[in-house]
Scaffold this motif. Structure first.
Motif, PDB file in Angstrom:
ATOM      1  N   UNK A   1      48.963  44.209  41.874  1.00  0.00           N
ATOM      2  CA  UNK A   1      50.144  44.601  41.100  1.00  0.00           C
ATOM      3  C   UNK A   1      51.358  44.715  42.029  1.00  0.00           C
ATOM      4  N   UNK A   2      51.672  43.595  42.658  1.00  0.00           N
ATOM      5  CA  UNK A   2      52.789  43.509  43.600  1.00  0.00           C
ATOM      6  C   UNK A   2      53.569  42.238  43.303  1.00  0.00           C
ATOM      7  N   UNK A   3      54.881  42.353  43.235  1.00  0.00           N
ATOM      8  CA  UNK A   3      55.703  41.198  42.896  1.00  0.00           C
ATOM      9  C   UNK A   3      55.642  40.123  43.967  1.00  0.00           C
ATOM     10  N   UNK A   4      55.337  40.510  45.212  1.00  0.00           N
ATOM     11  CA  UNK A   4      55.296  39.539  46.304  1.00  0.00           C
ATOM     12  C   UNK A   4      53.876  39.127  46.658  1.00  0.00           C
TER      13      UNK A   4
ATOM     14  N   UNK B   1      49.948  39.659  37.786  1.00  0.00           N
ATOM     15  CA  UNK B   1      50.048  41.061  38.192  1.00  0.00           C
ATOM     16  C   UNK B   1      48.686  41.750  38.159  1.00  0.00           C
ATOM     17  N   UNK B   2      47.732  41.113  38.798  1.00  0.00           N
ATOM     18  CA  UNK B   2      46.387  41.650  38.930  1.00  0.00           C
ATOM     19  C   UNK B   2      45.691  40.931  40.067  1.00  0.00           C
ATOM     20  N   UNK B   3      44.447  41.314  40.388  1.00  0.00           N
ATOM     21  CA  UNK B   3      43.745  40.732  41.536  1.00  0.00           C
ATOM     22  C   UNK B   3      43.158  39.360  41.221  1.00  0.00           C
ATOM     23  N   UNK B   4      44.027  38.365  41.052  1.00  0.00           N
ATOM     24  CA  UNK B   4      43.606  37.024  40.672  1.00  0.00           C
ATOM     25  C   UNK B   4      44.251  36.025  41.637  1.00  0.00           C
TER      26      UNK B   4
END
Length: 475
Positions: free
Chosen positions: A281-284, A385-388
């Motif tokens: 959940x990080x924009x970068x 915005x997830x672990x993908x």
């Protein structure tokens, strides 16, 4: 581990705690699904009061000697450091970030970024310059509306407020209603730092009510917004009616370009780490890994092995590396993207849309790696915005650059390879920030995006100057 904050969760307007109109917004712990607090649902009237307080305080604060403003920002930095454990526990409780990450990043990076502003000012920042017969003067822009997201609830607040206060502006902060509790701690730190009443104000509430009222307000001179690109467009539309300045830090779909001559094990390990911080959940986040065709299978094997070390579970456990998504809505959004990736023909190397085994309570998703991804697929184009992680292949360096740049976003990225070659490729990628061979985050370097990742910059000198107007005086 320290308990989450018990700070008062009222509005702060003109130095006073204001309980609000009576309606409250509940805050839910995403790991336990239990309500852990609430904040007032702000109204347009409360926005008016906060903006009026900021406007009344502006002239006095702008006239303060720079050394006094710098000292206040430094005291804020020191106050954050003193309450590090409380802040970390609060972030973990309200948005699910693992406690180790909350301590090392959420509660610690804001110390460095705010201290950087104070150091810049104390080093003799040049507020004026000469050009021919003109004196060029930098002055505070005025009243700033800071609208901040839930994913880094203190980091993004400090990025805006420290620079704005240092510049001589006054501020009305609207934190995310999803994770607002950390802002209550920050408000106390600001007050304890001796910032005068009205210079910093806090109004809780939703984007459509409080956010729009701030963006539209005639007495707000600037809006600094961090959030989704969709919401950023709306902020721009509303703010345009009064032609105020708008700074936007929005979404991203960052590429990690692994060159043929890279240390593949290092590139994949750091690439996975760059995709999964904060649960992705990080924009970068480095959500696209671009690998040469000749090294693709090896890279996939390394990525699957790296992901196996990312323990999913209770975010208060020091060994957890991925906690829950911030909400049930975000969990469902991520799972839907994973299903869409499968439907469009990508293969799941590890993970999938189902909840992790044994985690029936909490908004958890499985860290997922896709292979066989092509640039036109949704999972390669939209911010999840997830672990993908999506792993794509390329034929040559030019194609790698073309794929990296084939995005509506341009926030961040990475390149791994021999130093000179990696640097040359980094210069070709159209993003606001990029790391070469694992270059560390610099809290004083400008951060912001190209294209639909936004405009403006945060941190250091460039972040300070977002909050300054330029006047030329002819003599």
């Amino acid at each position: 581990m320290a308990a989450p904050t018990t700070s008062r969760t009222d509005h702060v307007i003109g130095g006073e705690h204001v309980a609000g109109s009576g309606a409250r917004i509940e805050v839910v712990n995403p790991a336990t699904e239990q309500v852990i607090g609430s904040v007032p649902a702000g109204t347009a009237a409360e926005v008016d009061a906060a903006v009026a307080a900021a406007r009344a305080a502006f002239d006095g604060w702008a006239a303060r000697p720079v050394a006094e403003r710098s000292a206040a920002v430094r005291r804020i930095s020191e106050g954050i450091a003193k309450r590090r454990d409380e802040i970390a526990a609060t972030v973990t409780a309200e948005m699910g970030s693992p406690i180790g990450f909350s301590t090392q990043v959420h509660a610690s990076v804001p110390v460095a970024t705010s201290r950087g502003i104070a150091d810049l000012l104390d080093a003799g920042y040049a507020w004026t310059e000469e050009s021919g017969n003109s004196l060029i003067v930098r002055e505070p822009v005025g009243v700033v509306a800071a609208i901040t997201p839930w994913n880094y609830p203190l980091h993004q607040i400090v990025a805006k407020v420290a620079a704005a206060l240092g510049a001589g502006c006054t501020v009305v902060l609207k934190p995310s209603e999803v994770a607002p509790l950390t802002s209550a701690v920050f408000a106390e730190i600001v007050a304890e730092a001796g910032v005068p009443a009205g210079v910093f104000n806090l109004v809780h509430g939703t984007g459509p009510v409080v956010g729009e009222a701030l963006a539209a307000h005639r007495d707000v001179d600037m809006v600094s917004f961090t959030g989704s690109t969709r919401a950023g467009r709306r902020v721009s539309e509303v703010a345009a009616q009064t032609v105020k300045r708008v700074a936007l830090e929005l979404g991203g779909k960052s590429a990690n370009v692994v060159l043929e001559d890279a240390d593949l094990a290092k590139a994949v390990k750091l690439g996975v780490a760059g995709c999964f911080p904060n649960g992705g959940q990080s924009c970068n986040a480095l959500t696209r890994m671009l690998v040469p065709e000749s090294r693709y299978e090896e890279a996939v094997e390394l990525a699957v092995g790296a992901v196996a070390k990312y323990t999913v579970g209770d975010p208060t456990d020091e060994t957890t590396r991925i906690g829950p998504m911030v909400s049930d809505v975000q969990r469902d959004r991520v799972a839907d993207y994973i299903r869409r990736g499968v439907a469009e023909g990508a293969s799941v190397a590890v993970g999938g849309p189902e909840a992790p085994e044994g985690l029936d309570t909490g908004y958890y998703v499985r860290p997922t790696v896709f292979t066989g991804v092509t640039p036109e697929m949704t999972i390669a184009r939209e911010e999840i915005f997830g672990p993908v992680l999506s792993i794509l292949s390329y034929r040559d360096e030019d194609e790698a650059v073309a794929i990296a740049n084939d995005s509506e976003y341009g926030l961040s990225g990475a390149v791994f390879g021999s130093d000179e070659r990696a640097l040359a490729v980094a210069r070709r990628i159209r993003t606001g920030q990029i790391a070469v061979n694992g270059g560390a985050f610099n809290p004083n370097a400008p951060f912001g995006g190209y294209k639909q990742s936004g405009n403006g910059r945060e941190f250091g000198r460039h972040g300070l100057e977002e909050f300054l107007e330029i006047k030329s005086i002819q003599r």
